[in-house]
Design a protein around this motif. Structure first.
Motif, PDB file in Angstrom:
ATOM      1  N   GLY A 155       0.830  -1.002   0.408  1.00  0.00           N
ATOM      2  CA  GLY A 155      -0.141  -0.041  -0.464  1.00  0.00           C
ATOM      3  C   GLY A 155       0.904   1.074  -0.388  1.00  0.00           C
ATOM      4  O   GLY A 155       1.887   1.626  -0.265  1.00  0.00           O
ATOM      5  N   ARG A 156       0.480   2.134   0.649  1.00  0.00           N
ATOM      6  CA  ARG A 156       1.213   3.990   0.248  1.00  0.00           C
ATOM      7  C   ARG A 156       2.242   3.641   0.840  1.00  0.00           C
ATOM      8  O   ARG A 156       3.626   4.248   0.476  1.00  0.00           O
ATOM      9  CB  ARG A 156      -0.350   4.456   1.463  1.00  0.00           C
ATOM     10  N   ARG A 157       2.501   2.991   2.237  1.00  0.00           N
ATOM     11  CA  ARG A 157       3.722   3.446   2.625  1.00  0.00           C
ATOM     12  C   ARG A 157       4.969   2.919   2.096  1.00  0.00           C
ATOM     13  O   ARG A 157       5.638   2.998   2.799  1.00  0.00           O
ATOM     14  CB  ARG A 157       3.431   1.832   4.460  1.00  0.00           C
ATOM     15  N   ALA A 158       4.453   1.401   1.369  1.00  0.00           N
ATOM     16  CA  ALA A 158       5.469   0.949   0.718  1.00  0.00           C
ATOM     17  C   ALA A 158       5.841   1.732  -0.966  1.00  0.00           C
ATOM     18  O   ALA A 158       7.469   1.968  -1.334  1.00  0.00           O
ATOM     19  CB  ALA A 158       5.779  -0.621   0.555  1.00  0.00           C
ATOM     20  N   LEU A 159       4.433   2.276  -1.056  1.00  0.00           N
ATOM     21  CA  LEU A 159       4.346   3.352  -2.492  1.00  0.00           C
ATOM     22  C   LEU A 159       5.608   4.492  -2.084  1.00  0.00           C
ATOM     23  O   LEU A 159       6.256   4.951  -2.724  1.00  0.00           O
ATOM     24  CB  LEU A 159       3.567   4.088  -3.500  1.00  0.00           C
ATOM     25  N   LYS A 160       5.755   5.083  -1.076  1.00  0.00           N
ATOM     26  CA  LYS A 160       6.370   6.225  -0.748  1.00  0.00           C
ATOM     27  C   LYS A 160       7.972   6.147  -0.851  1.00  0.00           C
ATOM     28  O   LYS A 160       8.130   7.170  -0.564  1.00  0.00           O
ATOM     29  CB  LYS A 160       5.378   6.822   0.842  1.00  0.00           C
ATOM     30  N   LEU A 161       8.030   5.057  -0.195  1.00  0.00           N
ATOM     31  CA  LEU A 161       9.623   4.580  -0.059  1.00  0.00           C
ATOM     32  C   LEU A 161      10.282   4.501  -1.741  1.00  0.00           C
ATOM     33  O   LEU A 161      11.507   4.399  -2.380  1.00  0.00           O
ATOM     34  CB  LEU A 161       9.865   3.550   0.997  1.00  0.00           C
ATOM     35  N   ALA A 162       9.071   3.910  -2.433  1.00  0.00           N
ATOM     36  CA  ALA A 162      10.214   3.607  -3.926  1.00  0.00           C
ATOM     37  C   ALA A 162       9.862   4.561  -5.046  1.00  0.00           C
ATOM     38  O   ALA A 162      10.586   4.436  -5.699  1.00  0.00           O
ATOM     39  CB  ALA A 162       9.144   2.403  -4.260  1.00  0.00           C
ATOM     40  N   TRP A 163       8.122   5.577  -4.161  1.00  0.00           N
ATOM     41  CA  TRP A 163       8.394   6.410  -5.888  1.00  0.00           C
ATOM     42  C   TRP A 163       9.375   7.680  -6.286  1.00  0.00           C
ATOM     43  O   TRP A 163       9.187   7.734  -6.938  1.00  0.00           O
ATOM     44  CB  TRP A 163       6.614   7.114  -5.343  1.00  0.00           C
TER      45      TRP A 163
END
Length: 253
Positions: A155-163
């Motif tokens: 979800g969002r938590r992982a995507l914020k690190l990848a983005w």
């Protein structure tokens, strides 16, 4: 197999040694982070499409009244086609985002970030950030390498690190100088604006609810809140209701 079970299996493949309790906890939290990236992207498509439909209907009505062609069939046909075109454009963007997400892999350095957290000079907050980056990177890469889609599990938590290192714009859109057709140029610019909006909503903190009924709309809640935007929509309905009541009370009898 549940998301948590899948994530733990992936982490065991990526990290043969026994993970620490903190890493186990983070893995479970990442696997349970909802909405998923898939769901948030679909919500974004709905948000942009609904906004376009509203704007198109308003513009079409105003134009028809001003020109006196309310019943003009050609105008109606053009109006009906426009929302579909907009929806098609935002769907193209959604596919580009998901393609970038599901093909992205963190660097080897990111997967080893947890080992850097062992430095005694680091603050507690920095250590936690490094551990989370390392766990996220290994889990994300493991999903990709196992031919699983991170967008369906994370979800969002992982995507914020990848983005920040994903660079969807460069990987999904041709350079501006390579686009010559004016229509294609306009579409490209529009999609890039939507992409920027998606990024803004990704990193914007969801307002804590119950929120003040007078606060501005929080579109990030429609994408990323665990209740899938139910509280945000309720707030908007309540605000419209209060506004209507105020207008009614101020209308002279």
């Amino acid at each position: 197999m549940s998301s948590v079970q899948t994530s733990r299996a992936i982490m065991q493949q990526q990290q043969p040694e026994q993970p620490s309790p903190e890493e186990e906890k983070l893995t479970s939290e990442l696997a349970n982070d909802r909405p998923t990236i898939d769901a948030a992207v679909k919500s974004f498509v709905s948000l942009v499409s609904a906004r376009s439909l509203t704007a198109t209907a308003t513009d079409a009505t105003t134009t028809s009244v001003l020109l006196g062609i309310v019943n003009n069939s050609a105008n109606n046909e053009s109006t009906n086609n426009h929302p579909a075109t907009t929806q098609q454009q935002v769907l193209q963007l959604a596919r580009a985002i998901l393609k970038a997400v599901n093909s992205f892999q963190f660097s080897l350095q990111d997967t080893m970030a947890a080992t850097m957290a062992e430095k005694p000079s680091l603050s507690v907050e920095k250590k936690q950030q490094l551990i989370e980056l390392g766990v996220t990177a290994r889990l994300w890469n493991g999903l990709v390498q196992s031919e699983q889609k991170p967008s369906r599990f994370l979800g969002r938590r992982a995507l914020k690190l990848a983005w920040p290192t994903m660079d969807v714009a460069s990987s999904s859109f041709p350079p501006a100088q390579a686009v010559e057709n004016p229509v294609d140029v306009a579409i490209r610019e529009r999609q890039l604006q939507w992409l920027q909006e998606f990024e803004t909503l990704l990193f914007r903190d969801v307002q804590k609810l119950p929120a003040n009924i007078q606060e501005e709309d929080d579109d990030s809640a429609l994408l990323w809140s665990p209740d899938k935007g139910a509280a945000e929509l309720s707030k908007r309905r309540q605000r419209r209701k209060l506004a209507a009541q105020e207008r009614g009370s101020s209308t002279p009898s």
